[in-house]
Design a protein around this motif. Structure first.
Motif, short mmCIF file in Angstrom:
data_model
loop_
_atom_site.label_atom_id
_atom_site.label_comp_id
_atom_site.label_asym_id
_atom_site.label_seq_id
_atom_site.Cartn_x
_atom_site.Cartn_y
_atom_site.Cartn_z
N LEU A 63 0.83 -1.21 0.00
CA LEU A 63 0.00 0.00 0.00
C LEU A 63 0.86 1.26 0.00
O LEU A 63 0.57 2.23 -0.71
N LYS A 64 1.93 1.25 0.78
CA LYS A 64 2.81 2.43 0.84
C LYS A 64 3.50 2.68 -0.50
O LYS A 64 3.57 3.81 -0.98
N VAL A 65 4.02 1.62 -1.08
CA VAL A 65 4.73 1.77 -2.36
C VAL A 65 3.76 2.23 -3.45
O VAL A 65 4.09 3.10 -4.27
N LEU A 122 17.65 1.19 -2.53
CA LEU A 122 16.49 1.95 -3.02
C LEU A 122 16.92 3.03 -4.01
O LEU A 122 16.30 3.20 -5.06
N PHE A 123 17.98 3.75 -3.66
CA PHE A 123 18.47 4.77 -4.58
C PHE A 123 18.89 4.13 -5.90
O PHE A 123 18.58 4.64 -6.99
N THR A 280 14.35 8.85 -1.14
CA THR A 280 14.17 9.32 0.24
C THR A 280 12.72 9.16 0.67
O THR A 280 12.43 8.72 1.79
N GLU A 281 11.81 9.49 -0.23
CA GLU A 281 10.39 9.35 0.10
C GLU A 281 10.04 7.87 0.31
O GLU A 281 9.34 7.53 1.27
N MET A 282 10.54 6.99 -0.58
CA MET A 282 10.24 5.57 -0.44
C MET A 282 10.84 5.01 0.85
O MET A 282 10.24 4.17 1.52
N LEU A 285 8.58 5.93 3.67
CA LEU A 285 7.38 5.12 3.63
C LEU A 285 7.62 3.71 4.20
O LEU A 285 6.80 3.17 4.93
N MET A 286 8.79 3.15 3.88
CA MET A 286 9.06 1.77 4.26
C MET A 286 9.53 1.63 5.69
O MET A 286 9.33 0.58 6.31
N PHE A 287 10.15 2.67 6.24
CA PHE A 287 10.72 2.54 7.58
C PHE A 287 9.96 3.31 8.65
O PHE A 287 10.29 3.23 9.82
N ASN A 288 8.98 4.12 8.26
CA ASN A 288 8.23 4.89 9.26
C ASN A 288 6.78 4.39 9.35
O ASN A 288 6.33 3.67 8.51
#
Length: 288
Positions: A63-65, A122-123, A280-282, A285-288
């Motif tokens: 959902l976040k991605v 991710l980068f 950075t945005e992803m 999303l994935m760690f917060n």
């Protein structure tokens, strides 16, 4: 001094790890179920949604991605069914594979904390996909997962053979040579080859394996030359912008990369800025 016998012994240790990989680094059941559905010609989207829904952490990640600006879907996606439909089965598979693989190993913090590895990966994944799209490389969306997983060989080394990994890093620094060169001297193989062998264990496509294998040495790539050259360049960018390496990117890549890719430095700089923002945005999303 790295005698042939010592190199063979250390290569043997890594080969044994790879042979036993199913016991050391098995992918979780949820990935196996997704893979089985992909291989089943009679499967449908509802079955994929059911598998994702069985894992709360994976549900949140999907959902976040799907809601990230990187994918650019219109409107808020608050239903798992819609998220899976929008991402598509191919990208769902890639997301499940990458998150499962990276989460399956514990990294020693004195080599590289897991969060740093994720930031690097991710980068790399975002930059690979953005550049591939701009360069009109076919199936650019599938290169995202290669960008996430091309460092998987280092995951194996760091998690299962940390002392060998540290020796390679030290040799690389002392000799001022590329890390894959130091690994080749010590182990008789480098992280690209190790990653390719691991991908073969997971039955990933042969061209995935080839790109990962030859990414450190793109001049030797027998096929997929543009894709391999792209990953080679992306890694140099990740080392500079994520790890803070001081060397200019031009000094860290093979000389013919620019001709193979038909890429100019202005376009690269602009795309790197976009990738840093999206990654950075992803990460948030994935760690917060």
């Amino acid at each position: 001094m790295h005698t042939a016998a010592v190199v063979r012994t250390q290569a043997g240790l890594i080969e044994q790890t790879l042979e036993d990989i199913k016991g050391l680094m098995s992918l979780p059941e949820v990935y196996q179920r997704v893979r089985a559905l992909i291989d089943d010609p009679n499967s449908d989207i509802d079955q994929f949604v059911e598998v994702v829904a069985s894992d709360p952490n994976l549900t949140v990640a999907v959902l976040k991605v799907a809601n990230s600006a990187f994918f650019g879907f219109a409107g808020k996606i608050d239903s798992l069914n819609r998220a899976v439909n929008m991402l598509g089965i191919g990208q769902l598979h890639d997301l499940v594979l990458a998150t499962s693989a990276i989460a399956s190993l514990q990294l020693p913090n004195d080599i590289m904390p897991l969060k740093t590895f994720w930031r690097f990966s991710l980068f790399s994944a975002v930059l690979t996909r953005l550049l591939a799209s701009q360069l009109k490389i076919p199936k650019s969306e599938r290169l995202f997962v290669i960008g996430l997983l091309y460092e998987i060989g280092h995951l194996v080394l760091y998690a299962k053979h940390p002392e060998l990994a540290k020796r390679a890093i030290e040799l690389s620094r002392n000799n001022q040579e590329m890390l894959h060169t130091a690994e080749q001297k010590l182990f008789g193989m480098h992280y690209g080859e190790i990653g390719a062998k691991l991908m073969a264990q997971w039955c990933l496509p042969a061209h995935f394996q080839d790109i990962v294998h030859y990414q450190p040495t793109p001049d030797l790539a027998p096929e997929q030359r543009r894709e391999t050259a792209l990953l080679h360049l992306v890694r140099a960018c990740a080392e500079k912008y994520i790890f803070g390496h001081m060397s200019a990117i031009e000094q860290s890549v093979s000389a013919d990369i620019w001709d193979i890719l038909q890429l100019n430095s202005e376009l690269l700089t602009d795309t790197v800025e976009k990738a840093l923002k999206a990654a950075t945005e992803m990460e948030k999303l994935m760690f917060n």
